[in-house]
Design a protein around this motif. Structure first.
Motif, short mmCIF file in Angstrom:
data_model
loop_
_atom_site.label_atom_id
_atom_site.label_comp_id
_atom_site.label_asym_id
_atom_site.label_seq_id
_atom_site.Cartn_x
_atom_site.Cartn_y
_atom_site.Cartn_z
N ALA A 1 9.48 -2.05 -8.27
CA ALA A 1 9.90 -3.46 -8.20
C ALA A 1 11.04 -3.75 -9.17
CB ALA A 1 8.72 -4.38 -8.51
N ASP A 2 11.96 -4.59 -8.69
CA ASP A 2 13.06 -5.11 -9.50
C ASP A 2 12.85 -6.62 -9.63
OD1 ASP A 2 15.37 -5.98 -10.66
OD2 ASP A 2 16.66 -5.61 -8.92
N SER B 1 16.11 -9.01 -9.08
CA SER B 1 16.59 -9.36 -7.74
C SER B 1 15.43 -9.74 -6.81
CB SER B 1 17.34 -8.17 -7.12
OG SER B 1 16.43 -7.10 -6.89
N THR C 1 13.35 -7.60 -5.49
CA THR C 1 13.24 -6.58 -4.45
C THR C 1 12.12 -5.59 -4.77
OG1 THR C 1 15.67 -6.71 -4.25
CG2 THR C 1 14.57 -4.89 -3.12
N ALA D 1 17.75 -1.81 -10.76
CA ALA D 1 16.81 -1.29 -11.76
C ALA D 1 15.41 -1.57 -11.23
CB ALA D 1 17.01 -2.00 -13.09
N LEU E 1 9.43 -1.70 -12.88
CA LEU E 1 7.99 -1.74 -12.58
C LEU E 1 7.68 -0.74 -11.48
CD1 LEU E 1 7.38 -5.62 -12.46
CD2 LEU E 1 7.51 -4.09 -14.44
#
Lengths: 110, 110
Positions: free
Chosen positions: A70-71, A74, A76, B105, B108
């Protein structure tokens, strides 16, 4: 020098495509990458809970969610899974309350 | 029941964020997922060559491309890497001749 070896999943129809015996008989498995958008600010705990919600019901569809990344900036999220179909992946995500925005078969991997 | 354990990379600033000693000193590493579009019909060999082209020069930027997955039908490719920055990931891809369309990036992971 570390070479790029192809994963066994390089061709969905290949004879060595993994097969999973499910309650519904025998499914030829493929790998999928699905993408969720709009999860800006997601926390580590929320990702963990969402992933667990998938793991809890995935067997009903013969799916296995291997990894999720996970980002939070953003919003996403990428989920890698092994499944009999993209539809099966989406059914698990929908039942768990977080349908994917995209689901792609990724038969090639290195 | 298979639980969802958080990966060590759950917080980029966390004290246990991996550190890589490079020719330029010491970089705090993060994980990135980058996405390439427009690769419709990519073959297993082409994916392998593209990934190898990254592996051949990645050390110059302190990057390591861990995995790549491809969907020849939609032409989408996902690359997972560990790197000091998104810019370093993109510099390697550009020099290898295949710039990414997105670089996220992903601090997580589960």
């Amino acid at each position: 020098m570390e070479g790029a070896e192809l994963e066994p999943a390089q061709d969905v129809a290949a004879p060595n495509a993994p097969v999973r015996h499910t309650g519904r008989g025998c499914d030829v498995m493929s790998r999928f990458m699905d993408v969720h958008h709009g999860m800006t600010g997601i926390t580590a705990d929320q990702l963990k809970q969402a992933h667990q919600a998938d793991l809890d019901i995935e067997k009903d569809e013969g799916v296995h969610f291997e990894k999720a990344w996970a980002d939070p900036e953003s919003g996403t999220i990428y989920c890698l899974s092994e499944a009999p179909s993209a539809e099966a992946v989406q059914r698990v995500h929908e039942r768990a309350g977080h349908p994917a925005d995209e689901v792609h078969a990724v038969p090639l991997a290195v």
